[in-house]
Motif scaffolding. Structure first.
Motif, PDB file in Angstrom:
ATOM      1  N   VAL A 338     -33.947  19.710 -23.512  1.00 13.94           N
ATOM      2  CA  VAL A 338     -34.854  20.160 -22.217  1.00 13.94           C
ATOM      3  C   VAL A 338     -33.826  20.084 -21.125  1.00 13.94           C
ATOM      4  O   VAL A 338     -33.877  21.000 -20.268  1.00 13.94           O
ATOM      5  N   ALA A 339     -32.974  19.069 -20.942  1.00 19.03           N
ATOM      6  CA  ALA A 339     -32.133  18.736 -19.827  1.00 19.03           C
ATOM      7  C   ALA A 339     -31.264  19.865 -20.020  1.00 19.03           C
ATOM      8  O   ALA A 339     -30.673  20.654 -18.828  1.00 19.03           O
ATOM      9  N   GLN A 340     -30.625  20.026 -21.161  1.00 14.20           N
ATOM     10  CA  GLN A 340     -29.132  20.986 -21.438  1.00 14.20           C
ATOM     11  C   GLN A 340     -29.911  22.685 -20.902  1.00 14.20           C
ATOM     12  O   GLN A 340     -29.152  23.125 -20.271  1.00 14.20           O
ATOM     13  N   GLU A 341     -30.892  23.012 -21.595  1.00 17.22           N
ATOM     14  CA  GLU A 341     -31.305  24.408 -21.473  1.00 17.22           C
ATOM     15  C   GLU A 341     -32.138  24.636 -20.159  1.00 17.22           C
ATOM     16  O   GLU A 341     -31.898  25.754 -19.591  1.00 17.22           O
ATOM     17  N   GLY A 342     -32.769  23.409 -19.384  1.00 15.28           N
ATOM     18  CA  GLY A 342     -33.262  23.710 -18.357  1.00 15.28           C
ATOM     19  C   GLY A 342     -32.180  23.771 -17.153  1.00 15.28           C
ATOM     20  O   GLY A 342     -32.527  24.257 -15.939  1.00 15.28           O
ATOM     21  N   PHE A 343     -31.222  23.050 -17.357  1.00 13.77           N
ATOM     22  CA  PHE A 343     -30.323  22.833 -16.281  1.00 13.77           C
ATOM     23  C   PHE A 343     -29.649  24.274 -15.661  1.00 13.77           C
ATOM     24  O   PHE A 343     -29.547  24.336 -14.515  1.00 13.77           O
ATOM     25  N   LYS A 344     -29.417  25.477 -16.511  1.00 14.50           N
ATOM     26  CA  LYS A 344     -28.937  26.641 -16.296  1.00 14.50           C
ATOM     27  C   LYS A 344     -29.834  27.219 -15.347  1.00 14.50           C
ATOM     28  O   LYS A 344     -29.455  27.972 -14.565  1.00 14.50           O
ATOM     29  N   TYR A 345     -31.188  26.913 -15.388  1.00 11.73           N
ATOM     30  CA  TYR A 345     -32.065  27.554 -14.411  1.00 11.73           C
ATOM     31  C   TYR A 345     -32.506  26.622 -13.135  1.00 11.73           C
ATOM     32  O   TYR A 345     -32.505  27.381 -12.117  1.00 11.73           O
ATOM     33  N   LEU A 346     -32.513  25.357 -13.390  1.00 12.55           N
ATOM     34  CA  LEU A 346     -32.667  24.640 -12.071  1.00 12.55           C
ATOM     35  C   LEU A 346     -31.606  24.517 -11.251  1.00 12.55           C
ATOM     36  O   LEU A 346     -31.731  24.134 -10.022  1.00 12.55           O
ATOM     37  N   LYS A 347     -30.468  24.802 -11.600  1.00  8.22           N
ATOM     38  CA  LYS A 347     -29.370  24.865 -10.390  1.00  8.22           C
ATOM     39  C   LYS A 347     -29.441  26.056  -9.804  1.00  8.22           C
ATOM     40  O   LYS A 347     -28.789  26.066  -8.593  1.00  8.22           O
ATOM     41  N   GLU A 348     -29.978  27.014 -10.020  1.00  9.27           N
ATOM     42  CA  GLU A 348     -30.440  28.082  -9.194  1.00  9.27           C
ATOM     43  C   GLU A 348     -31.472  27.956  -8.133  1.00  9.27           C
ATOM     44  O   GLU A 348     -31.572  28.471  -6.931  1.00  9.27           O
ATOM     45  N   SER A 349     -32.353  26.818  -8.277  1.00  8.69           N
ATOM     46  CA  SER A 349     -33.488  26.565  -7.751  1.00  8.69           C
ATOM     47  C   SER A 349     -33.324  25.192  -6.810  1.00  8.69           C
ATOM     48  O   SER A 349     -33.999  24.804  -5.838  1.00  8.69           O
ATOM     49  N   GLY A 350     -32.170  24.352  -7.283  1.00  7.09           N
ATOM     50  CA  GLY A 350     -31.982  22.952  -6.834  1.00  7.09           C
ATOM     51  C   GLY A 350     -33.263  22.222  -7.152  1.00  7.09           C
ATOM     52  O   GLY A 350     -33.759  21.448  -6.336  1.00  7.09           O
ATOM     53  N   GLY A 351     -33.296  22.184  -8.417  1.00 11.46           N
ATOM     54  CA  GLY A 351     -34.750  21.655  -8.774  1.00 11.46           C
ATOM     55  C   GLY A 351     -34.748  20.056  -9.555  1.00 11.46           C
ATOM     56  O   GLY A 351     -33.435  19.664  -9.398  1.00 11.46           O
ATOM     57  N   SER A 352     -35.807  19.838 -10.412  1.00  5.81           N
ATOM     58  CA  SER A 352     -35.801  18.351 -10.670  1.00  5.81           C
ATOM     59  C   SER A 352     -36.104  18.456 -12.032  1.00  5.81           C
ATOM     60  O   SER A 352     -37.295  19.033 -12.218  1.00  5.81           O
ATOM     61  N   ILE A 353     -35.894  17.460 -12.814  1.00  8.15           N
ATOM     62  CA  ILE A 353     -36.460  17.039 -14.085  1.00  8.15           C
ATOM     63  C   ILE A 353     -37.042  15.506 -13.996  1.00  8.15           C
ATOM     64  O   ILE A 353     -36.452  14.819 -13.757  1.00  8.15           O
ATOM     65  N   ALA A 354     -38.151  15.508 -14.753  1.00  8.27           N
ATOM     66  CA  ALA A 354     -38.579  14.237 -15.153  1.00  8.27           C
ATOM     67  C   ALA A 354     -38.721  14.017 -16.475  1.00  8.27           C
ATOM     68  O   ALA A 354     -39.470  14.556 -17.288  1.00  8.27           O
ATOM     69  N   LEU A 355     -37.989  12.731 -17.080  1.00  8.04           N
ATOM     70  CA  LEU A 355     -38.260  12.614 -18.498  1.00  8.04           C
ATOM     71  C   LEU A 355     -39.056  11.293 -18.224  1.00  8.04           C
ATOM     72  O   LEU A 355     -39.170  10.649 -17.345  1.00  8.04           O
ATOM     73  N   PHE A 356     -39.226  10.787 -19.540  1.00 11.40           N
ATOM     74  CA  PHE A 356     -40.104   9.722 -19.912  1.00 11.40           C
ATOM     75  C   PHE A 356     -39.392   8.551 -20.784  1.00 11.40           C
ATOM     76  O   PHE A 356     -39.055   8.965 -21.725  1.00 11.40           O
ATOM     77  N   THR A 357     -39.561   7.336 -20.137  1.00  8.95           N
ATOM     78  CA  THR A 357     -39.004   6.067 -20.871  1.00  8.95           C
ATOM     79  C   THR A 357     -40.217   5.260 -21.091  1.00  8.95           C
ATOM     80  O   THR A 357     -41.382   5.486 -20.935  1.00  8.95           O
ATOM     81  N   SER A 358     -39.846   4.079 -21.341  1.00  9.85           N
ATOM     82  CA  SER A 358     -40.982   2.982 -21.550  1.00  9.85           C
ATOM     83  C   SER A 358     -40.548   1.680 -21.111  1.00  9.85           C
ATOM     84  O   SER A 358     -39.417   1.469 -21.169  1.00  9.85           O
ATOM     85  N   SER A 359     -41.488   0.923 -20.969  1.00 12.95           N
ATOM     86  CA  SER A 359     -40.988  -0.479 -20.457  1.00 12.95           C
ATOM     87  C   SER A 359     -40.171  -1.221 -21.647  1.00 12.95           C
ATOM     88  O   SER A 359     -39.699  -2.170 -21.449  1.00 12.95           O
ATOM     89  N   SER A 360     -40.456  -0.835 -22.807  1.00  9.17           N
ATOM     90  CA  SER A 360     -39.337  -1.409 -24.007  1.00  9.17           C
ATOM     91  C   SER A 360     -38.140  -0.944 -23.728  1.00  9.17           C
ATOM     92  O   SER A 360     -37.347  -1.400 -24.544  1.00  9.17           O
ATOM     93  N   TYR A 361     -37.742  -0.209 -23.057  1.00 17.07           N
ATOM     94  CA  TYR A 361     -36.326   0.222 -22.674  1.00 17.07           C
ATOM     95  C   TYR A 361     -35.473  -0.992 -22.126  1.00 17.07           C
ATOM     96  O   TYR A 361     -34.252  -0.946 -22.806  1.00 17.07           O
ATOM     97  N   THR A 362     -36.002  -1.965 -21.548  1.00 19.05           N
ATOM     98  CA  THR A 362     -35.140  -3.232 -21.033  1.00 19.05           C
ATOM     99  C   THR A 362     -35.264  -4.372 -22.236  1.00 19.05           C
ATOM    100  O   THR A 362     -34.302  -5.012 -22.493  1.00 19.05           O
ATOM    101  N   ARG A 363     -36.265  -4.226 -23.130  1.00 16.96           N
ATOM    102  CA  ARG A 363     -35.965  -5.184 -24.371  1.00 16.96           C
ATOM    103  C   ARG A 363     -36.713  -4.560 -25.521  1.00 16.96           C
ATOM    104  O   ARG A 363     -38.075  -4.506 -25.519  1.00 16.96           O
ATOM    105  N   GLY A 364     -36.130  -4.597 -26.571  1.00 16.90           N
ATOM    106  CA  GLY A 364     -36.662  -3.815 -27.678  1.00 16.90           C
ATOM    107  C   GLY A 364     -37.675  -4.639 -28.131  1.00 16.90           C
ATOM    108  O   GLY A 364     -37.696  -5.849 -28.150  1.00 16.90           O
ATOM    109  N   ARG A 365     -38.843  -4.002 -28.769  1.00 15.60           N
ATOM    110  CA  ARG A 365     -39.883  -4.835 -29.308  1.00 15.60           C
ATOM    111  C   ARG A 365     -40.172  -4.606 -31.013  1.00 15.60           C
ATOM    112  O   ARG A 365     -39.731  -3.710 -31.566  1.00 15.60           O
ATOM    113  N   ALA A 366     -40.561  -5.718 -31.502  1.00 11.31           N
ATOM    114  CA  ALA A 366     -40.900  -5.742 -32.981  1.00 11.31           C
ATOM    115  C   ALA A 366     -41.818  -4.770 -33.175  1.00 11.31           C
ATOM    116  O   ALA A 366     -42.672  -4.429 -32.407  1.00 11.31           O
TER     117      ALA A 366
END
Length: 448
Positions: A338-366
């Protein structure tokens, strides 16, 4: 009377142990000095910014100012070998004696607007102010024999930060005297004022997060502070979404569905995409077709939101190749594509991407180790791409909501009390607000 900032950026970074001076090191998607300049540029009460740098880095600072289109940076000055000489160059460029002048280290990129407010207000009644915080540790005074000679009362001690603030006439007078005094040994501009007993130095409350980048380890601490810093998405006017073209992936349910509904309410042109609409986030051709068709129809893309994700709980030993690959492909590879393919279009508009992480990124959970690993990878992806995209004015951030009431969560955890979960609409509003903000490379925490 104007509110003028002198940013000191001529340090060589000797203690930082790097060929690149610390003010030009990358941090959270931008150079350290860019974060510092952003803070003052975006403050409504600041009228003018002067940057003092070394002769060898003047062209780089000019490039940074032009690249970011800073409107308040009026001069880029050559400093000296000492802090004193650099501040003297700054005050010499200011005409008039009644201005409020803030002197700030370029390598304190975590300065906040509230501290600037307090400094400017204090200068209404004081001619000289210093930003300070209370020490958390006991401070000891050492003897020449390397023993403790005294333990001062900690309640009367403070740790100095910047900005330091002055009426311009006072700062000019201080440096005029200092130029003629070869015996003067002070470490900052308030020290000069005190040495010549020119005015009382009033104290202004600082912020413990306003750290100075001095050693290599400080970059890691500052990066973490940027991640944890509360972002004021609730102050963003979503009416600015009107007529913006937004592609939402994962729009069939949960947070993605809420993003689409709310964006439309504010007049945005929303393109919904999901497996149900025939878009495969793991297939480059499918994503590129989505983006190209959007541009063909609407002329451009302003924002991309990728909420598509999958969680397969269970111990690692129960994770089959199919389950592992599914999470890696959708959560991580999908974000990359999404970021790779979207970049070529967003650089024309000076746009923005929102990806999603999770609170588990700081500490992996069983029972969700693979999922946690993908979400940690999304954060690193976001931070790395923020640096790559910055010259093209494309922003990218990772939204980090706490436990949210979505179908995916119900499928994995069953029926939980709704009062313990975040509403998907709150996450959606924060996501849309983040798209409108100037930040990049940050993890935007969303909490109840």
């Amino acid at each position: 009377m104007s509110n003028i900032v002198i940013i000191l950026a001529s340090g060589t970074g000797t203690r930082f142990l790097s060929k690149t001076p610390k003010q030009f090191i990358k941090l959270a998607g931008k150079r350290v000095i860019e974060h510092t300049l952003d803070c003052f540029e975006q403050h409504t009460l600041i009228d003018e910014i002067l940057v003092v740098t070394s002769e060898s880095h003047k062209l780089l600072v000019e490039e940074i100012v032009l690249q970011n289109a800073y409107k308040k940076v009026r001069r880029i000055l050559i400093g000296g070998e000492t802090r004193q000489a650099s501040t003297a160059a700054g005050i010499a460029a200011i005409v008039g004696d009644i201005h409020k002048v803030l002197v700030h280290d370029a390598v304190r990129p975590l300065l906040d607007h509230a501290t600037i407010d307090r400094c400017l207000k204090a200068l209404d009644t004081a001619e000289c102010i210093d930003t300070v915080i209370h020490p958390a540790d006991t401070i000891v005074e050492a003897s020449f024999k390397n023993t403790i000679s005294r333990i001062p009362d900690r309640s009367m001690l403070r740790l100095g930060q910047t900005p330091q603030g002055f009426r311009s006439g006072l700062l000019r007078q201080a440096h005029d005297l200092a130029k003629k005094d070869s015996t003067l040994k002070v470490t900052d501009d308030c020290g000069i004022v005190m040495y010549y007993d020119l005015a009382p130095v009033a104290l202004v409350e600082g912020n413990v997060s306003n750290i100075k980048i001095t050693h290599p380890s400080d970059i890691y601490l500052a990066d973490r502070l940027f991640q944890l810093r509360t972002t004021a998405t609730n102050l963003v006017d979503l009416n600015h979404l009107k007529n913006k073209v937004i592609v939402v992936l994962g729009a069939s349910r949960g947070i993605g569905l809420s993003c689409s509904k709310i964006a439309r309410q504010y007049g945005a042109v929303v393109i919904d995409a999901s497996r149900q609409s025939g878009v495969d986030i793991c297939d480059r051709a499918s994503i590129n077709r989505l983006f190209s068709e959007t541009v063909q129809k609407y002329g451009h893309i302003d924002f991309i939101v990728n909420t598509a994700g999958v969680l397969r709980t269970g111990t690692l030993m129960t994770q089959t190749d199919d389950l592992i690959n599914e999470q890696l492909d959708i959560n991580l590879k999908g974000s990359i594509l999404v970021a790779q393919e979207g970049f070529k279009y967003l650089k024309e508009s000076g746009g923005s991407i929102a990806l999603f992480t999770s609170s588990s990124y700081t500490r992996g959970r069983a029972f969700s180790a693979v999922y946690s690993a993908t979400k940690a990878a999304v954060v690193n992806l976001t931070q790395g791409l923020a640096q790559e995209f910055h010259p093209y004015k494309v922003r990218i951030n990772a939204i980090n909501p706490e436990r949210t009431a979505t179908p995916m969560r119900t499928e994995n955890f069953g029926n939980e009390p709704l009062e313990t979960l975040l509403d998907a609409e709150i996450v959606a509003r924060s996501t849309l607000a983040t798209l409108l903000r100037s930040i990049s490379g940050e993890v935007v925490d969303v909490r109840r």
